[in-house]
Design a protein around this motif. Structure first.
Motif: not given
Length: 397
Positions: A9-13, A21-24, A62-66, A75-76
């Protein structure tokens, strides 16, 4: 965030924010000591973690998260960790399909623990080799040095610049073709502008032909306690980034002084920084040249003369005190250098130790700070921005 659902959710937001933006994915603090079992125990017991335990979570999780959130072109996502021995982290991020991370043999060793520098150097050589092997599959990995941040505060720019460049050179020597060099916002805007411009010059001189860019960190020390003071500090970081042509800005939020921020607070910080950067036109020149480029060049060249192998040269440089981080207690840091904060917020040397710099860089005066002076120096940014924000509030009424 430890919970994969929240992390996603944080990455999507972050991706949906009104900003480029770049995700971390920032890991929990256990990797700094390599305590993987403690992270696993915390995760299984439901105890709170202050980051995402990528080694403990499965690669499929983690692949599901991404999935359908991360995109190398749009969005790297970068993994941030704090480990002096990061091989297990690198294995985990590669297994999850990620290719970008950060750190360095010095910058993730000296501030965070007591891992011997020689061990960190060897570990980071292996780390670079692991990442470089991705090129065989047609992927260009990216590695960002944390060298321009180090202890976060009270370090004059020249050492930050030198270590950022030297770590970038270390990465390149060990097979990495895409790097970024960091610098952390310090205590005086004009000095910071001079430092970032110097970093661009150093980058062109010592890393020619490499895919390289500069990343700026919003202040890494004691943060303003008021929301207005925090917003003012972040706004100045965004102005600095726009004025000096850096490619990325790592933001901080209004919650920084109090707790881990929420997703919403992160998004607000991203959007505030983006709005300030858009509104910043032109570039302001530093009001005077304080020699950051020349000092950093002298340090870099002194290290390069020690050995053709950058890892060996870095170890020797700290052993001899050619590189010496003030107020750093790591056993491999000489600890003979000292800095002080001038009345206008500029950071200067008060004692050079064995660093190969002109003695004029440390003008006469007391070399050591009292405990009261050290505390006031550490809280300078907090106090000055909270006070300035309060003055602006009353002036606008």
């Amino acid at each position: 965030m430890a919970d994969p659902v929240l992390m996603r959710s944080g990455l999507a937001a972050t991706r949906a924010a009104d900003a480029v933006t770049v995700g971390t994915i920032t890991l929990d603090s256990y990797p700094r000591g390599g305590d993987w079992s403690a992270a696993a125990d915390a995760l299984h017991s439901g105890a709170a973690l202050n980051g995402y335990p990528i080694v403990t979570h499965s690669a499929s999780t983690t692949r599901w998260v991404l999935d359908q959130v991360a995109d190398p072109a749009i969005f790297p996502v970068q993994v941030r960790h704090g480990s002096a021995r990061p091989e297990a982290i690198i294995d985990a991020l590669i297994a999850a399909g990620l290719t970008a991370t950060e750190g360095g043999p010095v910058s993730y060793c000296l501030p965070y623990g007591r891992v011997p520098l020689v061990d960190a150097v060897q570990s980071w050589k292996r780390t670079c080799e692991k990442l470089a092997s991705l090129r065989d599959g047609g992927v260009e990995p990216h590695l960002e040095t944390f060298g321009g941040c180090l202890m976060g505060q009270l370090c004059p720019p020249s050492v930050l610049l030198a270590i950022a460049v030297l770590e970038g050179m270390f990465f390149a020597q060990n097979g990495i073709g895409s790097v970024s060099l960091s610098y952390a916002q310090q205590t005086n805007h004009h000095q910071d502008a001079e430092a970032v411009r110097a970093l661009h010059r150093l980058m062109a001189r010592f890393l020619p032909g490499l895919d390289v860019h500069v990343v700026l960190y919003a202040y890494m020390g004691v943060y303003p306690r008021t929301a207005a003071g925090a917003a003012l500090l972040l706004s100045r970081a965004a102005e600095l980034a726009a004025e000096t042509g850096v490619a990325r800005l790592i933001v901080k939020t209004s919650a920084e002084a109090h707790r881990i921020p929420s997703i919403e607070e992160n998004v607000r910080a991203l959007e505030l920084a983006a709005n300030i950067a858009r509104a910043t036109t032109g570039s302001s020149d530093p009001d005077r040249d304080t020699g950051a480029y020349e000092e950093a060049t002298a340090l870099i060249e002194a290290v390069l003369e020690l050995d053709d192998d950058l890892g060996t040269a870095l170890i020797a440089a700290f052993r001899r005190g050619y590189l010496d981080v003030p107020f750093c207690l790591h056993p491999d840091n000489a600890g003979r250098s000292r800095s002080r904060l001038e009345a206008d917020g500029r950071l200067t040397w008060s004692r050079l130790g064995s660093m190969p710099l002109d003695p004029a860089c440390a003008p006469p005066g007391p070399a050591d700070l009292s405990s009261t002076e050290l505390l006031r120096s550490l809280t300078y940014v907090e106090r000055s921005h909270d006070e300035a924000a309060l003055e602006d509030h009353f002036a606008s009424r």
